[in-house]
Design a protein around this motif. Sequence first.
Motif, PDB file in Angstrom:
ATOM      1  N   VAL A 164       0.839  -1.192   0.000  1.00 38.45           N
ATOM      2  CA  VAL A 164       0.000   0.000   0.000  1.00 38.45           C
ATOM      3  C   VAL A 164       0.875   1.243   0.000  1.00 38.45           C
ATOM      4  O   VAL A 164       1.755   1.398   0.849  1.00 38.45           O
ATOM      5  CB  VAL A 164      -0.945   0.017   1.227  1.00 38.45           C
ATOM      6  N   ALA A 165       0.633   2.123  -0.963  1.00 43.70           N
ATOM      7  CA  ALA A 165       1.324   3.412  -1.013  1.00 43.70           C
ATOM      8  C   ALA A 165       0.712   4.312   0.053  1.00 43.70           C
ATOM      9  O   ALA A 165      -0.409   4.063   0.507  1.00 43.70           O
ATOM     10  CB  ALA A 165       1.143   4.045  -2.389  1.00 43.70           C
ATOM     11  N   SER A 166       1.410   5.352   0.446  1.00 42.85           N
ATOM     12  CA  SER A 166       0.806   6.268   1.405  1.00 42.85           C
ATOM     13  C   SER A 166      -0.463   6.816   0.768  1.00 42.85           C
ATOM     14  O   SER A 166      -1.345   6.059   0.478  1.00 42.85           O
ATOM     15  CB  SER A 166       1.798   7.341   1.833  1.00 42.85           C
ATOM     16  N   HIS A 167      -0.571   8.067   0.510  1.00 41.99           N
ATOM     17  CA  HIS A 167      -1.767   8.599  -0.142  1.00 41.99           C
ATOM     18  C   HIS A 167      -1.448   8.906  -1.600  1.00 41.99           C
ATOM     19  O   HIS A 167      -0.373   9.387  -1.911  1.00 41.99           O
ATOM     20  CB  HIS A 167      -2.261   9.863   0.560  1.00 41.99           C
ATOM     21  N   VAL A 168      -2.382   8.616  -2.484  1.00 40.49           N
ATOM     22  CA  VAL A 168      -2.186   8.922  -3.898  1.00 40.49           C
ATOM     23  C   VAL A 168      -3.023  10.130  -4.296  1.00 40.49           C
ATOM     24  O   VAL A 168      -3.191  10.406  -5.448  1.00 40.49           O
ATOM     25  CB  VAL A 168      -2.511   7.709  -4.811  1.00 40.49           C
ATOM     26  N   GLY A 169      -3.541  10.822  -3.316  1.00 40.90           N
ATOM     27  CA  GLY A 169      -4.352  12.015  -3.568  1.00 40.90           C
ATOM     28  C   GLY A 169      -5.542  12.028  -2.642  1.00 40.90           C
ATOM     29  O   GLY A 169      -6.356  11.113  -2.657  1.00 40.90           O
ATOM     30  N   GLY A 170      -5.608  13.040  -1.797  1.00 37.26           N
ATOM     31  CA  GLY A 170      -6.751  13.192  -0.902  1.00 37.26           C
ATOM     32  C   GLY A 170      -6.981  11.966  -0.053  1.00 37.26           C
ATOM     33  O   GLY A 170      -6.106  11.504   0.666  1.00 37.26           O
ATOM     34  N   ARG A 171      -8.150  11.406  -0.169  1.00 28.88           N
ATOM     35  CA  ARG A 171      -8.546  10.271   0.666  1.00 28.88           C
ATOM     36  C   ARG A 171      -8.291   8.917   0.010  1.00 28.88           C
ATOM     37  O   ARG A 171      -8.748   7.891   0.494  1.00 28.88           O
ATOM     38  CB  ARG A 171     -10.017  10.409   1.047  1.00 28.88           C
ATOM     39  N   TYR A 172      -7.550   8.889  -1.085  1.00 33.37           N
ATOM     40  CA  TYR A 172      -7.332   7.659  -1.834  1.00 33.37           C
ATOM     41  C   TYR A 172      -6.000   7.000  -1.487  1.00 33.37           C
ATOM     42  O   TYR A 172      -4.997   7.664  -1.311  1.00 33.37           O
ATOM     43  CB  TYR A 172      -7.396   7.928  -3.345  1.00 33.37           C
ATOM     44  N   ARG A 173      -6.034   5.665  -1.415  1.00 38.80           N
ATOM     45  CA  ARG A 173      -4.830   4.856  -1.198  1.00 38.80           C
ATOM     46  C   ARG A 173      -4.761   3.839  -2.324  1.00 38.80           C
ATOM     47  O   ARG A 173      -5.778   3.273  -2.730  1.00 38.80           O
ATOM     48  CB  ARG A 173      -4.904   4.112   0.139  1.00 38.80           C
ATOM     49  N   LYS A 174      -3.556   3.609  -2.799  1.00 38.17           N
ATOM     50  CA  LYS A 174      -3.353   2.652  -3.892  1.00 38.17           C
ATOM     51  C   LYS A 174      -2.541   1.484  -3.376  1.00 38.17           C
ATOM     52  O   LYS A 174      -1.532   1.674  -2.700  1.00 38.17           O
ATOM     53  CB  LYS A 174      -2.620   3.335  -5.047  1.00 38.17           C
ATOM     54  N   ALA A 175      -2.984   0.291  -3.711  1.00 35.49           N
ATOM     55  CA  ALA A 175      -2.268  -0.928  -3.333  1.00 35.49           C
ATOM     56  C   ALA A 175      -1.857  -1.651  -4.611  1.00 35.49           C
ATOM     57  O   ALA A 175      -2.695  -1.916  -5.475  1.00 35.49           O
ATOM     58  CB  ALA A 175      -3.158  -1.832  -2.494  1.00 35.49           C
ATOM     59  N   THR A 176      -0.565  -1.951  -4.726  1.00 31.49           N
ATOM     60  CA  THR A 176      -0.111  -2.740  -5.866  1.00 31.49           C
ATOM     61  C   THR A 176      -0.351  -4.212  -5.553  1.00 31.49           C
ATOM     62  O   THR A 176      -0.266  -4.635  -4.397  1.00 31.49           O
ATOM     63  CB  THR A 176       1.372  -2.493  -6.184  1.00 31.49           C
ATOM     64  N   LEU A 177      -0.670  -4.981  -6.569  1.00 27.07           N
ATOM     65  CA  LEU A 177      -0.993  -6.400  -6.414  1.00 27.07           C
ATOM     66  C   LEU A 177       0.051  -7.262  -7.110  1.00 27.07           C
ATOM     67  O   LEU A 177       0.518  -6.921  -8.196  1.00 27.07           O
ATOM     68  CB  LEU A 177      -2.345  -6.713  -7.062  1.00 27.07           C
ATOM     69  N   ALA A 178       0.378  -8.371  -6.476  1.00 30.37           N
ATOM     70  CA  ALA A 178       1.233  -9.374  -7.100  1.00 30.37           C
ATOM     71  C   ALA A 178       0.583 -10.738  -6.913  1.00 30.37           C
ATOM     72  O   ALA A 178       0.032 -11.036  -5.859  1.00 30.37           O
ATOM     73  CB  ALA A 178       2.629  -9.365  -6.480  1.00 30.37           C
ATOM     74  N   ALA A 179       0.644 -11.541  -7.972  1.00 33.49           N
ATOM     75  CA  ALA A 179       0.142 -12.916  -7.945  1.00 33.49           C
ATOM     76  C   ALA A 179       1.348 -13.831  -8.060  1.00 33.49           C
ATOM     77  O   ALA A 179       2.084 -13.757  -9.050  1.00 33.49           O
ATOM     78  CB  ALA A 179      -0.821 -13.156  -9.094  1.00 33.49           C
TER      79      ALA A 179
END
Length: 189
Positions: A157-172
């Motif tokens: 999970v990245a910190s914040h990607v803008g305002g109230r949004y959080r981005k999580a990168t996925l790996a399989a």
Amino acid sequence: MVIDPPLTGERSYIHGADIFDALLALTGARQDMVLALRAASDCAIAVIDGATAPDSLACGDFRHRRAGQIRRLLLRRLPDRPIARRSALDDATLAAGATFARDGARLPAGGDASFVMRATALCLALLERDRPDDYWTLAEIACRRPPPADAAVAITVASHVGGRYRKATLAADREPIGHLVLAQGSPRR
């Protein structure tokens, strides 16, 4: 095409992961898939050619690449078709067996749910560790290719990607495959 999966856990709306999985099955999408959600739906969802203009019942859109072209589909709520069925799956059960780090988590291969459902449950468990009173909504799911159903899940999970949004990168199975974007809501009441 219509999507009407059961409601999962205690949710009163269709889980975004269920929508994503249904769209993969309905469209046969195999490359560069992105589901953007704008509103929750407690009823069936019509999948309409993307050339249609959004209206007040639009709840999101889905795009994917096929034969080198981007295909866009609009998602529209069908209020006259409420969903009453319920799945027994819940986030805590789906995230059971996970290992957590400061900004990431891993879940072993296997399980009773799809990769995207397990990844979302894992991400929510990680985010709720630091802010247990907040709620999170799934705003976007993106995958370069369909994830293997029973692959091990890893998120960062990245910190914040803008305002109230959080981005999580996925790996399989340790291979980067896509991301989730979650929106932070107000504390639960």
